[in-house]
Motif scaffolding. Sequence first.
Motif, mmCIF file in Angstrom:
data_model
loop_
_atom_site.group_PDB
_atom_site.id
_atom_site.type_symbol
_atom_site.label_atom_id
_atom_site.label_comp_id
_atom_site.label_asym_id
_atom_site.label_seq_id
_atom_site.Cartn_x
_atom_site.Cartn_y
_atom_site.Cartn_z
ATOM 1 N N GLY A 227 16.000 13.385 -24.263
ATOM 2 C CA GLY A 227 17.080 14.032 -23.900
ATOM 3 C C GLY A 227 16.892 15.640 -24.164
ATOM 4 N N ASP A 228 18.207 15.891 -24.766
ATOM 5 C CA ASP A 228 18.247 17.573 -25.041
ATOM 6 C C ASP A 228 17.925 17.947 -26.345
ATOM 7 O OD1 ASP A 228 18.404 18.068 -22.357
ATOM 8 O OD2 ASP A 228 20.687 17.893 -22.493
ATOM 9 N N GLY A 229 17.270 16.889 -27.186
ATOM 10 C CA GLY A 229 17.284 17.196 -28.582
ATOM 11 C C GLY A 229 16.336 18.338 -29.054
ATOM 12 N N LEU A 230 16.668 18.869 -30.233
ATOM 13 C CA LEU A 230 16.045 20.062 -30.673
ATOM 14 C C LEU A 230 15.124 19.609 -31.698
ATOM 15 C CD1 LEU A 230 18.957 22.867 -30.825
ATOM 16 C CD2 LEU A 230 17.211 22.263 -28.876
ATOM 17 N N ALA A 231 13.898 20.202 -31.981
ATOM 18 C CA ALA A 231 12.959 20.127 -32.708
ATOM 19 C C ALA A 231 13.177 21.060 -34.036
ATOM 20 C CB ALA A 231 11.572 19.995 -32.348
ATOM 21 N N ASP A 232 13.794 22.309 -33.584
ATOM 22 C CA ASP A 232 13.662 23.175 -34.505
ATOM 23 C C ASP A 232 14.351 24.702 -34.138
ATOM 24 O OD1 ASP A 232 13.276 24.769 -36.922
ATOM 25 O OD2 ASP A 232 11.352 25.279 -36.490
ATOM 26 N N THR A 233 15.127 25.269 -34.952
ATOM 27 C CA THR A 233 15.833 26.530 -34.694
ATOM 28 C C THR A 233 15.308 27.542 -35.353
ATOM 29 O OG1 THR A 233 17.941 25.500 -33.695
ATOM 30 C CG2 THR A 233 18.165 27.779 -34.433
ATOM 31 N N GLU A 234 14.685 28.604 -34.826
ATOM 32 C CA GLU A 234 14.362 29.914 -35.642
ATOM 33 C C GLU A 234 15.250 31.157 -35.331
ATOM 34 O OE1 GLU A 234 9.853 30.464 -36.882
ATOM 35 O OE2 GLU A 234 10.297 31.269 -34.733
ATOM 36 N N ARG A 235 15.709 31.698 -36.270
ATOM 37 C CA ARG A 235 16.210 32.893 -36.148
ATOM 38 C C ARG A 235 15.508 34.226 -36.495
ATOM 39 N NH1 ARG A 235 19.561 28.664 -37.660
ATOM 40 N NH2 ARG A 235 21.360 28.477 -36.522
ATOM 41 N N TYR A 236 15.829 35.306 -35.717
ATOM 42 C CA TYR A 236 15.226 36.642 -35.540
ATOM 43 C C TYR A 236 16.269 37.619 -36.086
ATOM 44 C CZ TYR A 236 11.543 34.041 -33.491
ATOM 45 O OH TYR A 236 10.493 32.847 -33.094
ATOM 46 N N LEU A 237 16.295 38.249 -37.274
ATOM 47 C CA LEU A 237 17.299 39.004 -37.501
ATOM 48 C C LEU A 237 16.921 40.524 -37.589
ATOM 49 C CD1 LEU A 237 20.171 39.539 -38.704
ATOM 50 C CD2 LEU A 237 19.278 39.266 -41.198
ATOM 51 N N PHE A 238 17.615 41.624 -37.081
ATOM 52 C CA PHE A 238 17.169 42.942 -36.821
ATOM 53 C C PHE A 238 18.336 43.474 -37.717
ATOM 54 C CE2 PHE A 238 15.319 41.298 -33.120
ATOM 55 C CZ PHE A 238 14.019 41.341 -33.187
ATOM 56 N N GLU A 239 17.781 44.196 -38.884
ATOM 57 C CA GLU A 239 18.692 45.143 -39.678
ATOM 58 C C GLU A 239 18.721 46.389 -39.166
ATOM 59 O OE1 GLU A 239 20.743 44.256 -42.208
ATOM 60 O OE2 GLU A 239 19.809 42.248 -42.906
ATOM 61 N N LEU A 240 19.946 47.294 -39.027
ATOM 62 C CA LEU A 240 20.116 48.415 -38.111
ATOM 63 C C LEU A 240 20.689 49.647 -39.240
ATOM 64 C CD1 LEU A 240 21.272 46.964 -34.984
ATOM 65 C CD2 LEU A 240 18.747 47.620 -35.571
ATOM 66 N N LYS A 241 20.062 50.029 -39.907
ATOM 67 C CA LYS A 241 20.390 51.205 -40.612
ATOM 68 C C LYS A 241 20.661 52.448 -39.783
ATOM 69 C CE LYS A 241 19.616 48.827 -44.574
ATOM 70 N NZ LYS A 241 21.077 48.372 -45.297
#
Length: 256
Positions: A227-241
């Motif tokens: 199906g449409d199952g997910l193995a993982d989710t990874e988040r990419y965060l950019f801090e903007l001073k």
Amino acid sequence: MERHYDALGLSPDADERTVRRAYRSLLKDHHPDQGGSREQFLRIKEAYEAILGERVPRDRETDGGAITRGDDGSRRRRQPTYDPDERDGHADRDRTHELTVNSEYLTLALAGLVHDVDLASLVDGPVTAATTRTVAFFRVHNTSFQPLPWRGKTDTSFIGDDGFLYEGSSIVAPHATDLPERWVGTDVTLEPGRALDAVVIAQEMPDDVSVEQVMYAQHVPDEESEGDGLADTERYLFELKPLVRERLNRFPFERD
């Protein structure tokens, strides 16, 4: 074509799923970053691209890397993904201001975060809603061993200094491939080792709001699932001073 199947250790009747699995397995064994032979690594990539038709023709006349012309002179888009080792054009452009996050699945760079962009001047074609928006420009490289879905407008968040979260917008969806150079705003399946230059337009936000963070969530499909199952989710965060925002407030391409 049989030699390409031989390079992957497959028979010519192998289906696409089998080809992808063999490719991922061989990449893990032969990737130069893992101590493998670059020559063998390139041979494996060439075989995979030839079998699945991923290769971009190199003998086309191009307009800045995104537009090709047919025999009748008409304009048509070329494949949005590319081999980052063969990046064509503007290789000497200053990128020291870009923010880059390296992780398990992607190397993701925020190449620009431009405010008050006139969308009518950004795309090649009429935009029904005359407006200005904040626009993020990403350079995306799939460094994993499996195909990944890039879903910029649905999986990118802009966090304002007002504490609210603003999502990506589909306001120019009809013109998502009519952007400068190689930049695209469409959803794309990014094969292992391939790269993409992606544009994400933010939802409308108040004029006095500044973006303090940009986050992208990469959802990784479970290829063992039917199906449409997910193995993982990874988040990419950019801090903007403030100084970072100032440096990113420019287009990562030449404007007319």
